[in-house]
Design a protein around this motif. Structure first.
Motif, short mmCIF file in Angstrom:
data_model
loop_
_atom_site.label_atom_id
_atom_site.label_comp_id
_atom_site.label_asym_id
_atom_site.label_seq_id
_atom_site.Cartn_x
_atom_site.Cartn_y
_atom_site.Cartn_z
N ASP A 274 -9.43 50.49 24.24
CA ASP A 274 -8.11 50.38 24.88
C ASP A 274 -8.24 50.53 26.41
O ASP A 274 -7.68 51.43 27.04
CB ASP A 274 -7.17 51.46 24.32
N CYS B 124 -13.18 46.28 24.73
CA CYS B 124 -11.95 46.68 25.44
C CYS B 124 -10.81 46.96 24.44
O CYS B 124 -10.00 47.87 24.64
CB CYS B 124 -11.52 45.60 26.44
N LYS B 125 -10.78 46.19 23.36
CA LYS B 125 -9.75 46.39 22.34
C LYS B 125 -9.92 47.76 21.68
O LYS B 125 -8.94 48.51 21.51
CB LYS B 125 -9.88 45.28 21.29
N GLN C 6 -9.55 48.18 30.31
CA GLN C 6 -9.73 46.90 30.98
C GLN C 6 -11.22 46.67 31.23
O GLN C 6 -11.98 47.65 31.34
CB GLN C 6 -8.98 46.88 32.31
N ASP D 291 -14.28 41.55 24.95
CA ASP D 291 -12.92 41.62 24.36
C ASP D 291 -12.86 42.67 23.26
O ASP D 291 -11.93 43.49 23.21
CB ASP D 291 -12.56 40.23 23.81
N ALA D 292 -13.88 42.67 22.38
CA ALA D 292 -13.91 43.61 21.24
C ALA D 292 -14.03 45.05 21.73
O ALA D 292 -13.33 45.94 21.22
CB ALA D 292 -15.08 43.26 20.33
#
Lengths: 157, 58
Positions: B46, B42-43, B48, B39-40
């Motif tokens: 930016d 991909c955040k 998937q 999650d971190a």
């Protein structure tokens, strides 16, 4: 995971083991080689070849056992210092320890009969001679499993 | 990382992972990845998960 506390505990165990091992070596092997008969003559002067071999084996297995113990403890301390609980390469020392114990305990349990009585037909095999190696090898397998889990945990990002 | 013009060091700072751990991920030596880590990443990048993960048979 903070391992400083456990490292200090392992260090204390190591120091205690070194002191007790050196004392044991001096006391037990020294006594074995210096046992005096009722006539005041050192028994070793009258040893037959197989008795010399038996006493030498007893001493060698005892020293080998201690060396393996120290290697295992040192590797454990290094692992703990690096934040690893279980080191895969240490498991084999538990197995080696178990095998050495089998021979050491056999010699230890029979050295009295061998050097004092020369009674080859009075050899005994104690429960601990078989029991301890079985436990050591079982723990070695469990330790290896734990080391694999620890490695997977370390490589889980 | 190249598209975002980001170095490994920069990414490790933004994601909150050590350089060593990020390197383990990048070289494929990791045994598992936490969803929080994915999650971190991909955040920050930016993207998937499918953009940075690929299935390969052993």
């Amino acid at each position: 995971m903070k391992t400083t506390k456990y490292y200090k505990q392992m260090k204390a165990v190591m120091i205690f083991t070194v002191i007790m091992s050196l004392f044991w070596l001096y006391w037990t092997i020294g006594r074995t080689f210096n046992t005096i008969s009722d006539d005041g003559v050192p028994l070793r002067d009258g040893y037959e070849v197989w008795q010399i071999g038996f006493v030498a084996s007893y001493s060698i297995f005892a020293i080998a056992l201690m060396v393996v113990q120290f290697i295992f403890l040192i590797k454990q301390m290094k692992s703990i210092k690096n934040g690893m609980l279980f080191d895969k390469s240490s498991a084999k020392y538990l197995i080696i320890w178990g095998v050495l114990w089998l021979f050491y305990d056999f010699c230890s349990g029979n050295v009295g009969q061998m050097i004092i009585n020369g009674a080859f037909n009075e050899i005994v095999i104690h429960g601990t001679t078989i029991g301890f190696p079985v436990i050591a090898i079982t723990f070695a397998i469990l330790y290896k499993m734990a080391a694999n889990v620890a490695e997977e945990n370390n490589l889980t990002i | 990382m190249a598209k975002r013009k980001m170095s490994l060091g920069e990414l490790s700072e933004k994601v909150g992972l050590t350089l060593a751990n990020l390197s383990i991920l990048k070289t494929g030596k990791a045994k598992a990845v936490r969803f929080s880590t994915l999650d971190a990443i991909c955040k920050v990048l930016d993207c998937q998960p499918g953009d940075i993960l690929e299935y390969r048979e052993d």
